[in-house]
Design an enzyme around this catalytic site. Structure first.
Site, PDB file in Angstrom:
ATOM      1  N   LYS A  16       0.856  -1.189   0.000  1.00 43.65           N
ATOM      2  CA  LYS A  16       0.000   0.000   0.000  1.00 43.65           C
ATOM      3  C   LYS A  16       0.888   1.234   0.000  1.00 43.65           C
ATOM      4  CE  LYS A  16      -3.527   2.443   2.644  1.00 43.65           C
ATOM      5  NZ  LYS A  16      -4.425   2.406   3.792  1.00 43.65           N
ATOM      6  N   LYS A  43      -2.344  -1.533  -3.741  1.00 43.55           N
ATOM      7  CA  LYS A  43      -3.179  -0.342  -3.663  1.00 43.55           C
ATOM      8  C   LYS A  43      -2.310   0.906  -3.738  1.00 43.55           C
ATOM      9  CE  LYS A  43      -6.008   2.119  -0.387  1.00 43.55           C
ATOM     10  NZ  LYS A  43      -6.416   2.248   0.976  1.00 43.55           N
TER      11      LYS A  43
HETATM   12  C1  PBG Z   1      -7.060   3.278   5.484  1.00 40.45           C
HETATM   13  C2  PBG Z   1      -7.575   3.269   4.119  1.00 40.45           C
HETATM   14  C3  PBG Z   1      -7.450   4.272   3.158  1.00 40.45           C
HETATM   15  C4  PBG Z   1      -8.095   3.827   2.016  1.00 40.45           C
HETATM   16  C5  PBG Z   1      -8.595   2.563   2.297  1.00 40.45           C
HETATM   17  N1  PBG Z   1      -8.247   2.221   3.608  1.00 40.45           N
HETATM   18  C6  PBG Z   1      -6.909   5.638   3.224  1.00 40.45           C
HETATM   19  C7  PBG Z   1      -5.560   5.954   3.616  1.00 40.45           C
HETATM   20  O1  PBG Z   1      -4.655   5.123   3.677  1.00 40.45           O
HETATM   21  O2  PBG Z   1      -5.403   7.141   3.897  1.00 40.45           O
HETATM   22  C8  PBG Z   1      -8.181   4.600   0.733  1.00 40.45           C
HETATM   23  C9  PBG Z   1      -9.086   4.093  -0.268  1.00 40.45           C
HETATM   24  C10 PBG Z   1      -9.390   4.999  -1.379  1.00 40.45           C
HETATM   25  O3  PBG Z   1      -8.767   6.047  -1.628  1.00 40.45           O
HETATM   26  O4  PBG Z   1     -10.330   4.642  -2.080  1.00 40.45           O
HETATM   27  N2  PBG Z   1      -8.045   2.869   6.402  1.00 40.45           N
END
Ligand code: PBG
Length: 328
Positions: A198, A251
């Site tokens: 991520k 991601k």
């Molecule tokens: C963290 C989380 C995030 C997203 C999904 N889970 C945000 C982040 O890391 O700030 C982002 C998903 C998206 O942008 O669609 N709980």
């Protein structure tokens, strides 16, 4: 001396094109994110994500029926708690917003898969993904202290009836900590879908509006990955595999198709999910609203590219629309 080699022969007839198509999309590939808030009879539109809303639990039945009727197998839940605090206690409360939502959805539809995002950014007043302190000399998320509350959060999701958990906080040792917590509490049957690679991405902008989860100071660069790094993703993924992740995730998706491909090649034995994140969705919506792009073709092309790159599963805000486009 040789005749011209003509790949176009296989493109002339639409039925031949159908026959030789390498990648297909199906509603079965999709997981739809939902945002749940406290309150009664409220559907609060998310300005930066047209068509998406924060829903109160009493408004879930019609939403869930629609998702099921479109053949989408799963939802992933994000919650907006009533109160945020330094340790995100709503995230592991028995009556937290996610725990209530999981129960409600399983009652509405026992068949629909309910996946929970296991993280703290929506629940902490500082907006970081765990417990923050200065123990290492800088203000930062405390890895091992966060593992302990992540364990509590995951157990409470499983107790509420979640079918799968998806930890997204990028803490070291997270999968092992969660696997052992679930195993010790009788949830050895609950799979973990790990946000294994991520990135610290600007594409999460609209989500942070939607989930009210922007960090109140600093950024997530000390725990989420540097977008410039690809080899490092393989290290993150390898650790999660060794720690017992059942499904891997990359991601965001669109700017990371190379990572999706490399992770699939490194671990063809595990299912791979791609998260088609909020910014990727909102860009298409904004361009389409201006008449600059064909929304349906663009969205389906993006989703197809993620599968072609190697994703088996796509978490996408387009899930309902794409399911309709594929059907009609
Ligand atoms: C963290 C989380 C995030 C997203 C999904 N889970 C945000 C982040 O890391 O700030 C982002 C998903 C998206 O942008 O669609 N709980």
């Amino acid at each position: 001396m040789f005749p011209i080699i003509r790949p176009r022969r296989l493109r002339r007839h639409p039925k031949i094109r159908d026959l030789v198509r390498e990648t297909t999309l199906s509603p079965n590939d999709f997981i739809l994110p939902l945002f749940i808030r406290h309150g009664e009879n409220e559907v609060v539109p998310i300005a930066s994500m047209p068509g998406h809303n924060q829903l109160t639990i009493d408004r879930l039945p019609e939403e869930i029926k629609e998702i099921e009727s479109l053949g989408i197998p799963a939802v992933i839940l994000f919650g907006i708690p009533e109160h945020k605090d330094a340790v995100g206690s709503d995230a592991y409360s028995k009556v937290g917003i996610i725990q209530q939502a999981v129960k409600a959805i399983k009652e509405i539809s026992p068949e629909l898969l309910v996946i929970t995002d296991v993280c703290f950014c929506e629940f902490t007043d500082h907006g970081h993904c765990g417990i923050v302190n200065e123990d290492t000399g800088i203000m930062d998320v405390d890895n091992d202290a966060t593992l302990e509350i992540l364990q509590k959060e995951a157990i409470s999701h499983a107790q509420a009836g979640a079918d799968m958990i998806a930890p997204s906080g990028m803490m070291d040792g997270m999968i092992e900590a969660l696997r052992s917590a679930l195993d010790e509490t009788g949830f050895e049957h609950i799979p973990i879908m790990s946000y294994a690679a991520k990135y610290n991405s600007a594409f999460y902008g609209p989500f942070r509006d939607a989930a009210e989860s922007s960090p109140q100071f600093g950024n997530r660069a000390t725990y989420q990955m540097d977008p410039a790094n690809g080899n490092e993703a393989l290290r993150e993924v390898e650790l999660d595999v060794l720690e017992g992740a059942d499904i891997l995730m990359v991601k965001p998706a669109l700017s990371y198709l190379d990572i999706i491909r490399r992770v699939k090649e490194a671990h063809p034995e595990l299912p791979l999910a791609a998260y088609n994140v909020s910014g990727e969705f909102s860009m298409v919506k904004a361009a389409a609203a201006n008449g600059w792009i064909d929304e349906q073709r663009t969205a389906l092309e993006m989703l197809t590219s993620m599968k072609r790159a190697g994703a088996d599963i796509i978490i996408t805000y387009f899930a309902k629309e794409a399911a309709r486009w594929l059907r009609d």
